[in-house]
Structures are given as structure tokens and as C-alpha cells.
Design a protein around this motif. Sequence first.
Motif, PDB file in Angstrom:
ATOM      1  N   SER A 347     -13.932 -52.344 123.156  1.00  0.00           N
ATOM      2  CA  SER A 347     -14.597 -52.820 124.366  1.00  0.00           C
ATOM      3  C   SER A 347     -15.846 -53.625 124.013  1.00  0.00           C
ATOM      4  CB  SER A 347     -14.971 -51.625 125.252  1.00  0.00           C
ATOM      5  OG  SER A 347     -15.602 -52.050 126.434  1.00  0.00           O
ATOM      6  N   HIS A 348     -16.583 -53.145 123.024  1.00  0.00           N
ATOM      7  CA  HIS A 348     -17.816 -53.814 122.629  1.00  0.00           C
ATOM      8  C   HIS A 348     -17.557 -55.244 122.145  1.00  0.00           C
ATOM      9  CE1 HIS A 348     -21.905 -54.175 121.093  1.00  0.00           C
ATOM     10  NE2 HIS A 348     -21.381 -54.711 120.012  1.00  0.00           N
ATOM     11  N   SER A 349     -16.448 -55.450 121.443  1.00  0.00           N
ATOM     12  CA  SER A 349     -16.176 -56.772 120.861  1.00  0.00           C
ATOM     13  C   SER A 349     -15.279 -57.634 121.744  1.00  0.00           C
ATOM     14  CB  SER A 349     -15.533 -56.607 119.486  1.00  0.00           C
ATOM     15  OG  SER A 349     -14.300 -55.917 119.584  1.00  0.00           O
ATOM     16  N   ASP A 350     -14.907 -57.151 122.933  1.00  0.00           N
ATOM     17  CA  ASP A 350     -14.002 -57.882 123.823  1.00  0.00           C
ATOM     18  C   ASP A 350     -14.822 -58.798 124.744  1.00  0.00           C
ATOM     19  OD1 ASP A 350     -12.130 -58.713 125.770  1.00  0.00           O
ATOM     20  OD2 ASP A 350     -10.932 -56.904 125.438  1.00  0.00           O
ATOM     21  N   ALA A 351     -14.683 -60.102 124.549  1.00  0.00           N
ATOM     22  CA  ALA A 351     -15.459 -61.078 125.322  1.00  0.00           C
ATOM     23  C   ALA A 351     -15.101 -61.072 126.806  1.00  0.00           C
ATOM     24  CB  ALA A 351     -15.254 -62.475 124.742  1.00  0.00           C
ATOM     25  N   ARG A 352     -13.945 -60.493 127.167  1.00  0.00           N
ATOM     26  CA  ARG A 352     -13.532 -60.452 128.569  1.00  0.00           C
ATOM     27  C   ARG A 352     -14.315 -59.423 129.369  1.00  0.00           C
ATOM     28  NH1 ARG A 352      -7.353 -59.243 127.253  1.00  0.00           N
ATOM     29  NH2 ARG A 352      -8.500 -57.888 125.793  1.00  0.00           N
ATOM     30  N   ILE A 353     -14.970 -58.485 128.676  1.00  0.00           N
ATOM     31  CA  ILE A 353     -15.664 -57.389 129.355  1.00  0.00           C
ATOM     32  C   ILE A 353     -17.166 -57.664 129.337  1.00  0.00           C
ATOM     33  CG2 ILE A 353     -16.093 -54.907 129.357  1.00  0.00           C
ATOM     34  CD1 ILE A 353     -13.436 -54.555 127.863  1.00  0.00           C
ATOM     35  N   ARG A 354     -17.769 -57.704 130.510  1.00  0.00           N
ATOM     36  CA  ARG A 354     -19.196 -58.007 130.567  1.00  0.00           C
ATOM     37  C   ARG A 354     -20.003 -56.846 129.988  1.00  0.00           C
ATOM     38  NH1 ARG A 354     -20.414 -57.832 137.100  1.00  0.00           N
ATOM     39  NH2 ARG A 354     -19.926 -55.608 137.419  1.00  0.00           N
ATOM     40  N   ALA A 355     -21.221 -57.151 129.570  1.00  0.00           N
ATOM     41  CA  ALA A 355     -22.036 -56.205 128.812  1.00  0.00           C
ATOM     42  C   ALA A 355     -22.225 -54.873 129.537  1.00  0.00           C
ATOM     43  CB  ALA A 355     -23.385 -56.832 128.481  1.00  0.00           C
ATOM     44  N   LYS A 358     -19.102 -52.487 129.304  1.00  0.00           N
ATOM     45  CA  LYS A 358     -18.442 -52.202 128.032  1.00  0.00           C
ATOM     46  C   LYS A 358     -18.239 -50.703 127.789  1.00  0.00           C
ATOM     47  CE  LYS A 358     -19.427 -56.513 125.648  1.00  0.00           C
ATOM     48  NZ  LYS A 358     -18.020 -56.931 125.671  1.00  0.00           N
ATOM     49  N   ILE A 359     -19.274 -49.896 127.992  1.00  0.00           N
ATOM     50  CA  ILE A 359     -19.103 -48.451 127.776  1.00  0.00           C
ATOM     51  C   ILE A 359     -18.303 -47.809 128.906  1.00  0.00           C
ATOM     52  CG2 ILE A 359     -20.324 -46.244 127.619  1.00  0.00           C
ATOM     53  CD1 ILE A 359     -22.399 -47.679 125.893  1.00  0.00           C
ATOM     54  N   PRO A 360     -18.600 -48.088 130.200  1.00  0.00           N
ATOM     55  CA  PRO A 360     -17.767 -47.519 131.267  1.00  0.00           C
ATOM     56  C   PRO A 360     -16.283 -47.858 131.121  1.00  0.00           C
ATOM     57  CG  PRO A 360     -19.794 -48.383 132.194  1.00  0.00           C
ATOM     58  CD  PRO A 360     -19.767 -48.812 130.752  1.00  0.00           C
ATOM     59  N   ASN A 361     -15.977 -49.094 130.750  1.00  0.00           N
ATOM     60  CA  ASN A 361     -14.572 -49.470 130.579  1.00  0.00           C
ATOM     61  C   ASN A 361     -13.949 -48.787 129.367  1.00  0.00           C
ATOM     62  OD1 ASN A 361     -14.680 -51.047 132.826  1.00  0.00           O
ATOM     63  ND2 ASN A 361     -14.201 -52.986 131.808  1.00  0.00           N
ATOM     64  N   ALA A 362     -14.742 -48.615 128.314  1.00  0.00           N
ATOM     65  CA  ALA A 362     -14.234 -47.893 127.144  1.00  0.00           C
ATOM     66  C   ALA A 362     -13.826 -46.478 127.524  1.00  0.00           C
ATOM     67  CB  ALA A 362     -15.287 -47.867 126.039  1.00  0.00           C
ATOM     68  N   LEU A 363     -14.631 -45.810 128.365  1.00  0.00           N
ATOM     69  CA  LEU A 363     -14.305 -44.447 128.790  1.00  0.00           C
ATOM     70  C   LEU A 363     -13.101 -44.427 129.711  1.00  0.00           C
ATOM     71  CD1 LEU A 363     -17.757 -42.718 129.402  1.00  0.00           C
ATOM     72  CD2 LEU A 363     -16.535 -43.175 127.275  1.00  0.00           C
ATOM     73  N   ARG A 364     -12.985 -45.400 130.592  1.00  0.00           N
ATOM     74  CA  ARG A 364     -11.818 -45.461 131.485  1.00  0.00           C
ATOM     75  C   ARG A 364     -10.530 -45.649 130.682  1.00  0.00           C
ATOM     76  NH1 ARG A 364     -15.512 -49.180 134.462  1.00  0.00           N
ATOM     77  NH2 ARG A 364     -16.533 -47.905 136.072  1.00  0.00           N
ATOM     78  N   LEU A 365     -10.599 -46.501 129.664  1.00  0.00           N
ATOM     79  CA  LEU A 365      -9.390 -46.776 128.882  1.00  0.00           C
ATOM     80  C   LEU A 365      -9.110 -45.651 127.894  1.00  0.00           C
ATOM     81  CD1 LEU A 365      -9.782 -50.627 128.374  1.00  0.00           C
ATOM     82  CD2 LEU A 365      -8.491 -49.373 130.098  1.00  0.00           C
ATOM     83  N   GLU A 468     -21.185 -65.032 110.826  1.00  0.00           N
ATOM     84  CA  GLU A 468     -22.431 -65.251 111.567  1.00  0.00           C
ATOM     85  C   GLU A 468     -22.157 -65.354 113.058  1.00  0.00           C
ATOM     86  OE1 GLU A 468     -26.074 -68.532 111.767  1.00  0.00           O
ATOM     87  OE2 GLU A 468     -24.681 -68.517 110.057  1.00  0.00           O
ATOM     88  N   GLU A 469     -21.041 -66.014 113.414  1.00  0.00           N
ATOM     89  CA  GLU A 469     -20.692 -66.170 114.831  1.00  0.00           C
ATOM     90  C   GLU A 469     -20.428 -64.807 115.476  1.00  0.00           C
ATOM     91  OE1 GLU A 469     -17.157 -68.149 117.573  1.00  0.00           O
ATOM     92  OE2 GLU A 469     -17.249 -68.558 115.425  1.00  0.00           O
ATOM     93  N   LEU A 470     -19.697 -63.940 114.753  1.00  0.00           N
ATOM     94  CA  LEU A 470     -19.385 -62.625 115.288  1.00  0.00           C
ATOM     95  C   LEU A 470     -20.645 -61.771 115.416  1.00  0.00           C
ATOM     96  CD1 LEU A 470     -17.321 -60.536 116.225  1.00  0.00           C
ATOM     97  CD2 LEU A 470     -16.970 -59.901 113.856  1.00  0.00           C
ATOM     98  N   GLU A 471     -21.536 -61.875 114.437  1.00  0.00           N
ATOM     99  CA  GLU A 471     -22.783 -61.113 114.499  1.00  0.00           C
ATOM    100  C   GLU A 471     -23.583 -61.478 115.750  1.00  0.00           C
ATOM    101  OE1 GLU A 471     -23.743 -58.637 112.959  1.00  0.00           O
ATOM    102  OE2 GLU A 471     -23.571 -58.739 110.780  1.00  0.00           O
ATOM    103  N   LYS A 472     -23.612 -62.769 116.083  1.00  0.00           N
ATOM    104  CA  LYS A 472     -24.326 -63.208 117.273  1.00  0.00           C
ATOM    105  C   LYS A 472     -23.692 -62.642 118.532  1.00  0.00           C
ATOM    106  CE  LYS A 472     -26.084 -67.581 115.373  1.00  0.00           C
ATOM    107  NZ  LYS A 472     -26.013 -69.051 115.469  1.00  0.00           N
ATOM    108  N   ARG A 473     -22.330 -62.653 118.573  1.00  0.00           N
ATOM    109  CA  ARG A 473     -21.633 -62.144 119.751  1.00  0.00           C
ATOM    110  C   ARG A 473     -21.846 -60.644 119.913  1.00  0.00           C
ATOM    111  NH1 ARG A 473     -16.064 -61.030 120.771  1.00  0.00           N
ATOM    112  NH2 ARG A 473     -15.459 -61.783 118.734  1.00  0.00           N
ATOM    113  N   LEU A 474     -21.812 -59.918 118.797  1.00  0.00           N
ATOM    114  CA  LEU A 474     -22.016 -58.473 118.854  1.00  0.00           C
ATOM    115  C   LEU A 474     -23.443 -58.134 119.253  1.00  0.00           C
ATOM    116  CD1 LEU A 474     -20.034 -57.339 115.691  1.00  0.00           C
ATOM    117  CD2 LEU A 474     -19.356 -57.068 118.067  1.00  0.00           C
ATOM    118  N   ALA A 475     -24.395 -58.972 118.830  1.00  0.00           N
ATOM    119  CA  ALA A 475     -25.804 -58.735 119.170  1.00  0.00           C
ATOM    120  C   ALA A 475     -26.034 -58.887 120.664  1.00  0.00           C
ATOM    121  CB  ALA A 475     -26.679 -59.669 118.390  1.00  0.00           C
TER     122      ALA A 475
END
Length: 475
Positions: A347-355, A358-365, A468-475
Motif C-alpha cells: 500500500s505504501h508503494s502503490d501510487a494509486r493510493i493517496r497518502a 495507505k494504512i487504512p487501505n492496508a488494513l482493509r486488504l 533515487e526516483e523510488l526514494e523520492k516517491r516513498l518519502a
Amino acid sequence: MCATAVSGYPKTGIKVVIVGAGFGGLTAAIECTRKGHSVTVLEKAPKWEQLGDIISINPNAGKIISRWDRSKVNDRLDKICMNHSHFRIHQHTGEHVLDQPAVPRNTDRPMYNGHRADMHRVFYEYALDLGIPIILGARVVSYHEDPEKGEAWVVTEEGTEYRGNLVVGADGVRSRARSLVLGFDDKPQSSGYAVYRAWFDVAESGIDTDPLTKEFVEHGKDIHAGWLGPDVHLLVATCKGGKEISWVCTHRDEADIDESWSFPGKVDEVLNLIQGWDPRVRQIIAKTPKCVDWKLMHREPLPTWHTKGGHMCLLGDAAHPFLPTSIQGCSQAIEDGCALATTLALSHSDARIRASDKIPNALRLYQRLRYERVRTAQKKGETVRNMWHAVDWSKARENPDLIKIPRETWLVFHDCEKYIHRLWDSAVAELNGGPEIEHRRLCAGPDSDEHEYDHILMPPTPLYTPTEELEKRLA
């Protein structure tokens, strides 16, 4: 103890507070650490204790453990667990009916049977080795969350707060989190059954020198045997090359229990229960120094494992207590820990899920991809117990398969982490109003389609250096 660095996994910044350091809680902590989350574990016991008796970890959970540091986990478990060739089933009077071969040894999907405390220590020390803080003597009295801030926290009896983005209640079958997190005060009800349990030293009890019992511990081999009687069954197992022995006797018991479920047992009561049984098993019981009387309680399935705010959840027995005859309680708790850590990472790395989701959707799934599987596995405990307590011996002698321990492929050869990865896109789509996931894709029964994907090599969370691109997205 020196911590071992876990490198190659991108840090997610997710802070997880886990209440309970049993097998489920420790697995969740280990898996969350491996997947880049930050973890603190709180345990109410003031010190690590040598408690319990025999417990099983089946291949479905062994698959998860096989991805950990082999020298610190698998090799240690191999040395302390049972190494038997078959499960020998008898009629209660002593007639030998069937030898069911043990699950073949497999380093990719290992199975372990041993003393709960010995095995738990391996998990506990591996978690410490990974640098996971485990705070003993921390009795949690309240749970809190603030969905708008994306925070959750607990408060202990001393008034200390432990804060994170997620609080996980993994405090076992007598869970306080069950009511404090979800608001359900569902008092346990008697299942109508109880078990007497014991684990003790072979030499100290004279099992190895008595003509009636020494066959079970000779030649440095481990054995696993069962005796099935009218509404009673009794299992005996040895461990560590026949040096230690355990037994579990399941029987009818309608006692109504308010608080404690475990009491000191009386060996004489067990002997009265099995009058007329095989003299060998009666002698094993007679030589038992002490036993425990454990009432098996029942809880109705919870409608949900997480809060509406989406920053607190349950796992393991706190969410879904299992009967011992399921032989899956510990394994399903381990699966829960792996599944939760994986859904948080995906969920954290999925660009489709807004910030904020991310945790609420992780728990639902996490709940969506576990709930049906767990409910079906829970029912297996009642199925096995009922099968063994009302055996038609004329039919069993003609077809011994009728009394074998079930080892259904969908249950024991499941790969939890691969499965979460495989179902992720479908689960996200369903959550957003897309097609409902078919039951056969949920690994929740014999109709499971998982075997169709066995040939696919899907690394769990890949070991790599983030770009570097992924690090920015994860941040």
C-alpha cells in the motif's frame, strides 16, 4: 545481543506498535522490520518465561520462516523439534490401526513440532537480533487513534504512551485489545470440551525404564501417537531424540468459566477418564509429575479485525481463536503477521493510493485477503475433533484414511507472501468498486486456484537498492 542489519529493503517510515510478543506478534515485528517499517513490541509479562507445552508450525507458516536467516531460525528449530517418521493411530484399547507418514522434510516449506517455549525463544531472540525493541512488563490499558493525523497510540498502567502510525493487538486468546480496540465485549463461551496437557522429562519420570512405556522413547527416536476413544482422544509425542515427552487429552467438559481458562490438573482425573484404555498410555499418564486442565472456550467470529479509523487492528488469536485440533492456530497467526507487513509495504508503494489512505487501505486488504481463509481453517478444528470422537471402527479398518489428520493442499501448502502479491491488484480494484474477487482465488477451501500458480517464481519483497526516483516517491 548484537543486531544484524537488514539491508536492501526501502524504508517506509511507517511506525508500528505491536501489543503482544507471542508467535503472531513477533512474526509481525520481524516481517515489518524486513519490509522497512519501524517496530516497537510491548509485552505484559515482566520477563521471558518457559511456559507451555507442544505446539505445531505447519508448512504454510514454515514457508514464511524459510525466508528468514536460516542459521538463526531454521537450523535452531531443527535441533529442538520432533523428528518422527509417522503418526501412529490406535483404538483406545490399544489396537494399532494406521501409520500416517509424517510430512516429508522440506527446507522450502519446513514443519516444526516442539515445546512452545523452546520454539518461542528462537523467534524472540531472532527479533532481538534484528534490533527490534521488545519492552517487557508493559501492560496496556487503553488504545487510541487519530485518523486525521494518521496516528495511533497506547497507554500502559504506568501512564507511558507508545505512539506510531499503527497499533496492532496481538495479545492472544484472552485479548484485551479485542474489546478495547473494536469495542466488542464478547465474553468467551464454553466449547463443551477441555484438554489435560503435560510435558516432562523422560528419564526423571522413569518412562525409559518401564517395560510398558520404554518402547516410546527407545533408540533415540521421536514418536507421535494417538489413541481415539468415545468422545475422548489422547495424543503422545516425544522430542529431542526421545528425551522429553508430552501428551494432550481432549474430552467433554461443560464447565462455565468466567476468568482463568487454565488450572492445575489432577493426574488421577485423567486416569479415571481413560479407564479400560491401552495399559501403555495409562502408564504414561500415571508417571506424569503434573498436568494442566485447560478449558477450550469459544468466541463468535468478529465482523471486522480493524477500527473504522483504520489505524488499529488485531491479528492471531486476538482476532480468531483456534481449537488445538485444527493444528493451525500458531500457523495462521504467523500468516497474519506476514500478510499485515506485506499489505503495509504494498500500500505504501502503490501510487494509486493517496497518502492518507495507505494504512487504512492496508488494513482493509489485510482483512479481505485473510478473513475467509481463516474462517475455513477454524472450522477444521471441530471437524477433526468430531471425526476422532465418533469413529466407526469397522469402517476405519477398511478405510484408514477416514481417521487421518487432514493435510489439504489449499491449507498447508499456501504461500502467504506470494499470494498477497498475486492478489494485490485485484484487491485494490475491488476496494475501489471493481469486480469482486472470486472465492476460489481466496485460498479459503478446496476450490482454491493457488496450485495453478505454483510454478510462478515471485520473490516476496525483492532485495534491491532503491533508485533515487523510488526514494523520492516513498518519502
